[in-house]
Design a protein around this motif. Structure first.
Motif, PDB file in Angstrom:
ATOM      1  N   PRO A 297       0.820  -1.210   0.000  1.00 56.71           N
ATOM      2  CA  PRO A 297       0.000   0.000   0.000  1.00 56.71           C
ATOM      3  C   PRO A 297       0.854   1.261   0.000  1.00 56.71           C
ATOM      4  O   PRO A 297       1.917   1.315   0.607  1.00 56.71           O
ATOM      5  CB  PRO A 297      -0.812  -0.126   1.291  1.00 56.71           C
ATOM      6  N   VAL A 298       0.360   2.283  -0.705  1.00 56.33           N
ATOM      7  CA  VAL A 298       0.995   3.595  -0.714  1.00 56.33           C
ATOM      8  C   VAL A 298      -0.047   4.645  -0.322  1.00 56.33           C
ATOM      9  O   VAL A 298      -1.234   4.347  -0.181  1.00 56.33           O
ATOM     10  CB  VAL A 298       1.598   3.925  -2.099  1.00 56.33           C
ATOM     11  N   GLY A 299       0.401   5.878  -0.159  1.00 55.13           N
ATOM     12  CA  GLY A 299      -0.477   6.936   0.291  1.00 55.13           C
ATOM     13  C   GLY A 299      -1.463   7.408  -0.767  1.00 55.13           C
ATOM     14  O   GLY A 299      -1.278   7.191  -1.965  1.00 55.13           O
ATOM     15  N   ALA A 300      -2.498   8.088  -0.320  1.00 51.86           N
ATOM     16  CA  ALA A 300      -3.565   8.560  -1.208  1.00 51.86           C
ATOM     17  C   ALA A 300      -3.104   9.643  -2.176  1.00 51.86           C
ATOM     18  O   ALA A 300      -3.789   9.921  -3.166  1.00 51.86           O
ATOM     19  CB  ALA A 300      -4.736   9.086  -0.367  1.00 51.86           C
ATOM     20  N   ALA A 301      -1.939  10.246  -1.935  1.00 51.63           N
ATOM     21  CA  ALA A 301      -1.465  11.340  -2.790  1.00 51.63           C
ATOM     22  C   ALA A 301      -1.291  10.917  -4.238  1.00 51.63           C
ATOM     23  O   ALA A 301      -1.363  11.750  -5.148  1.00 51.63           O
ATOM     24  CB  ALA A 301      -0.151  11.895  -2.248  1.00 51.63           C
ATOM     25  N   VAL A 302      -1.077   9.625  -4.477  1.00 53.31           N
ATOM     26  CA  VAL A 302      -0.893   9.154  -5.845  1.00 53.31           C
ATOM     27  C   VAL A 302      -2.156   9.349  -6.675  1.00 53.31           C
ATOM     28  O   VAL A 302      -2.107   9.355  -7.913  1.00 53.31           O
ATOM     29  CB  VAL A 302      -0.455   7.670  -5.852  1.00 53.31           C
ATOM     30  N   GLY A 303      -3.285   9.541  -6.023  1.00 52.20           N
ATOM     31  CA  GLY A 303      -4.523   9.748  -6.746  1.00 52.20           C
ATOM     32  C   GLY A 303      -4.602  11.071  -7.478  1.00 52.20           C
ATOM     33  O   GLY A 303      -5.454  11.256  -8.355  1.00 52.20           O
ATOM     34  N   ASN A 304      -3.730  11.999  -7.151  1.00 52.80           N
ATOM     35  CA  ASN A 304      -3.705  13.310  -7.806  1.00 52.80           C
ATOM     36  C   ASN A 304      -2.553  13.334  -8.797  1.00 52.80           C
ATOM     37  O   ASN A 304      -1.387  13.228  -8.408  1.00 52.80           O
ATOM     38  CB  ASN A 304      -3.531  14.416  -6.756  1.00 52.80           C
ATOM     39  N   VAL A 305      -2.848  13.510 -10.088  1.00 47.79           N
ATOM     40  CA  VAL A 305      -1.814  13.449 -11.120  1.00 47.79           C
ATOM     41  C   VAL A 305      -0.788  14.569 -10.980  1.00 47.79           C
ATOM     42  O   VAL A 305       0.316  14.481 -11.539  1.00 47.79           O
ATOM     43  CB  VAL A 305      -2.429  13.497 -12.535  1.00 47.79           C
ATOM     44  N   ARG A 306      -1.107  15.614 -10.245  1.00 47.85           N
ATOM     45  CA  ARG A 306      -0.148  16.708 -10.062  1.00 47.85           C
ATOM     46  C   ARG A 306       0.970  16.324  -9.107  1.00 47.85           C
ATOM     47  O   ARG A 306       2.016  16.967  -9.069  1.00 47.85           O
ATOM     48  CB  ARG A 306      -0.861  17.962  -9.562  1.00 47.85           C
ATOM     49  N   ASN A 307       0.744  15.286  -8.327  1.00 43.08           N
ATOM     50  CA  ASN A 307       1.791  14.789  -7.429  1.00 43.08           C
ATOM     51  C   ASN A 307       2.707  13.842  -8.183  1.00 43.08           C
ATOM     52  O   ASN A 307       2.239  12.900  -8.826  1.00 43.08           O
ATOM     53  CB  ASN A 307       1.173  14.077  -6.234  1.00 43.08           C
ATOM     54  N   ASP A 308       4.001  14.091  -8.106  1.00 41.28           N
ATOM     55  CA  ASP A 308       4.947  13.254  -8.848  1.00 41.28           C
ATOM     56  C   ASP A 308       6.333  13.353  -8.208  1.00 41.28           C
ATOM     57  O   ASP A 308       7.200  14.082  -8.684  1.00 41.28           O
ATOM     58  CB  ASP A 308       5.000  13.684 -10.313  1.00 41.28           C
ATOM     59  N   ASP A 309       6.537  12.647  -7.119  1.00 38.82           N
ATOM     60  CA  ASP A 309       7.843  12.620  -6.465  1.00 38.82           C
ATOM     61  C   ASP A 309       8.000  11.285  -5.747  1.00 38.82           C
ATOM     62  O   ASP A 309       7.062  10.486  -5.662  1.00 38.82           O
ATOM     63  CB  ASP A 309       8.008  13.792  -5.495  1.00 38.82           C
ATOM     64  N   SER A 310       9.176  11.045  -5.229  1.00 38.98           N
ATOM     65  CA  SER A 310       9.501   9.735  -4.672  1.00 38.98           C
ATOM     66  C   SER A 310       8.683   9.367  -3.442  1.00 38.98           C
ATOM     67  O   SER A 310       8.601   8.182  -3.088  1.00 38.98           O
ATOM     68  CB  SER A 310      10.990   9.667  -4.328  1.00 38.98           C
ATOM     69  N   SER A 311       8.054  10.357  -2.788  1.00 37.49           N
ATOM     70  CA  SER A 311       7.239  10.037  -1.618  1.00 37.49           C
ATOM     71  C   SER A 311       6.038   9.166  -1.980  1.00 37.49           C
ATOM     72  O   SER A 311       5.493   8.471  -1.120  1.00 37.49           O
ATOM     73  CB  SER A 311       6.756  11.322  -0.933  1.00 37.49           C
ATOM     74  N   LEU A 312       5.633   9.180  -3.259  1.00 41.94           N
ATOM     75  CA  LEU A 312       4.457   8.419  -3.677  1.00 41.94           C
ATOM     76  C   LEU A 312       4.678   6.918  -3.575  1.00 41.94           C
ATOM     77  O   LEU A 312       3.713   6.162  -3.435  1.00 41.94           O
ATOM     78  CB  LEU A 312       4.073   8.775  -5.114  1.00 41.94           C
ATOM     79  N   ILE A 313       5.931   6.470  -3.649  1.00 44.85           N
ATOM     80  CA  ILE A 313       6.181   5.027  -3.627  1.00 44.85           C
ATOM     81  C   ILE A 313       6.584   4.535  -2.234  1.00 44.85           C
ATOM     82  O   ILE A 313       6.907   3.352  -2.067  1.00 44.85           O
ATOM     83  CB  ILE A 313       7.241   4.619  -4.659  1.00 44.85           C
TER      84      ILE A 313
END
Length: 233
Positions: A205-221
């Motif tokens: 599981p990863v955080g909900a931030a991946v649901g927003n396409v504007r988010n794009d950094d290593s914290s998503l994984i």
């Protein structure tokens, strides 16, 4: 379906992986949230060598009046691609590889009221090849867009608890066959549309931030601890 993925290795590593000598792609940064509508890396074979370029994710058929139709054609079911007018000829002569090092799916929880994003990747963290089809669309005013779709198949035992489809991931030994333009035997190509071996994949599981396409950094994984869940799949 497959609607988000990552490709985080360098351009040099990508070229080495697919034996590409040169490319017109000027720059690449790690991408942790690749989404439909974006231009994505794809590998094709021009009859002599592999080539790396960019295609818009979301296939636009030549007969389309509006390129926005691509948002409805980000995936194609591998089992029926040979029978669909939009994909039949592409399966014979316009096949590509979409490099990735993970993909995301959303697992339904609480009776479907909540969706937990999951990252699915190879256990050895290596890049893998997603099977795709590509096409070139020409607008009435001369605009040209090269686009692609990702083929999907039945899920393996890792993906099945998360989603009912998964991308067609090619075994390394089958990549050359998939890219070979002279190969037009749809029955033989269909043998490649099997779920990738579950023993080589894992999910977490990863955080909900991946649901927003504007988010794009290593914290998503980064793994997101879910209550009651103690280990990776």
């Amino acid at each position: 379906m497959c609607g988000r993925y990552t490709i985080t290795i360098s351009l040099e590593e990508l070229m080495l992986r697919y034996m590409i000598d040169e490319t017109s792609v000027p720059f690449h940064r790690p991408k942790y949230n690749v989404a439909p509508g974006q231009f994505i890396f794809a590998v094709i074979h021009d009859g002599k060598r592999n080539r790396l370029g960019e295609l818009k994710w979301g296939l636009i058929p030549p007969w389309a009046d509006d390129p926005k139709i691509g948002y409805m054609m980000i995936n194609a079911r591998a089992e029926t691609a040979a029978d669909k007018p939009a994909f039949r000829e592409l399966l014979k002569r316009k096949r590509c590889i979409i490099p990735a090092d993970s993909f995301y799916e959303w697992q339904k929880e609480d009776g479907g009221k909540r969706k937990q994003p999951m990252r699915i990747l190879k256990r050895d963290r290596s890049v893998f090849s997603i099977a795709g089809l590509y096409e070139t669309w020409l607008s009435p005013d001369g605009e040209k867009i090269s686009s692609c779709t990702i083929l999907t198949t039945e899920p393996n035992d890792v993906v099945a608890p998360i989603h009912d489809r998964m991308p067609v991931i090619l075994r390394p030994e089958n990549e050359a066959l998939w890219l070979d333009r002279s190969m037009q035997d749809s029955k033989r190509l269909r043998t490649l549309f099997v779920p990738y071996p579950e023993r080589e994949l894992e999910a977490y599981p990863v955080g909900a931030a991946v649901g927003n396409v504007r988010n794009d950094d290593s914290s998503l994984i980064a793994p997101n601890k879910v209550e009651g869940q103690m280990e990776l799949w």
